[in-house]
Design a protein around this motif. Structure first.
Motif, PDB file in Angstrom:
ATOM      1  N   UNK A  14       0.946  -1.373  -0.210  1.00  0.00           N
ATOM      2  CA  UNK A  14       0.025  -0.091  -0.095  1.00  0.00           C
ATOM      3  C   UNK A  14       0.639   1.256  -0.008  1.00  0.00           C
ATOM      4  N   UNK A  15       1.924   1.035   0.520  1.00  0.00           N
ATOM      5  CA  UNK A  15       2.850   2.404   0.799  1.00  0.00           C
ATOM      6  C   UNK A  15       3.399   2.797  -0.635  1.00  0.00           C
ATOM      7  N   UNK A  16       3.392   1.969  -1.635  1.00  0.00           N
ATOM      8  CA  UNK A  16       3.810   2.072  -3.076  1.00  0.00           C
ATOM      9  C   UNK A  16       2.652   2.860  -3.857  1.00  0.00           C
ATOM     10  N   UNK A  17       1.524   3.011  -3.329  1.00  0.00           N
ATOM     11  CA  UNK A  17       0.481   3.485  -4.272  1.00  0.00           C
ATOM     12  C   UNK A  17       0.852   5.061  -4.855  1.00  0.00           C
ATOM     13  N   UNK A  18       1.500   5.772  -4.035  1.00  0.00           N
ATOM     14  CA  UNK A  18       1.659   7.114  -4.493  1.00  0.00           C
ATOM     15  C   UNK A  18       2.664   7.253  -5.699  1.00  0.00           C
ATOM     16  N   UNK A  19       3.729   6.218  -5.675  1.00  0.00           N
ATOM     17  CA  UNK A  19       4.764   6.265  -6.396  1.00  0.00           C
ATOM     18  C   UNK A  19       4.336   5.466  -7.820  1.00  0.00           C
ATOM     19  N   UNK A  20       3.330   4.485  -7.755  1.00  0.00           N
ATOM     20  CA  UNK A  20       2.517   3.846  -8.854  1.00  0.00           C
ATOM     21  C   UNK A  20       1.548   4.811  -9.391  1.00  0.00           C
ATOM     22  N   UNK A  21       0.873   5.891  -8.817  1.00  0.00           N
ATOM     23  CA  UNK A  21       0.080   6.775  -9.477  1.00  0.00           C
ATOM     24  C   UNK A  21       0.923   7.795 -10.295  1.00  0.00           C
TER      25      UNK A  21
END
Length: 72
Positions: free
Chosen positions: A25-32
């Motif tokens: 979940x912590x990767x969501x901003x980077x994935x976006x």
């Protein structure tokens, strides 16, 4: 998450897939951020990863499908 911004798209894709498999979940901003990059070649892997992660933000307001429709 550094690998998401590697110069090789194969490395970026592997990173995105791994983050989804880990439900990071912590990767969501980077994935976006990757989705916001018109030069990115890994949209499918990122979208798949976001679906696997299934964050509350994604399920509540369906931002991922909306973002896909807005892609160039």
């Amino acid at each position: 998450m550094i690998a998401l911004h590697d110069s090789k798209s194969t490395v970026q894709e592997a990173a995105a897939i791994s983050l989804g498999d880990l439900k990071a979940e912590e990767a969501v901003p980077e994935l976006l951020k990757v989705l916001d990059n018109p030069e990115s070649l890994i949209y499918k892997a990122v979208i798949s990863s976001l679906e696997k992660i299934g964050t509350p933000e994604q399920s509540q307001d369906s931002q991922v499908p909306v973002r896909i429709l807005m892609l160039p």
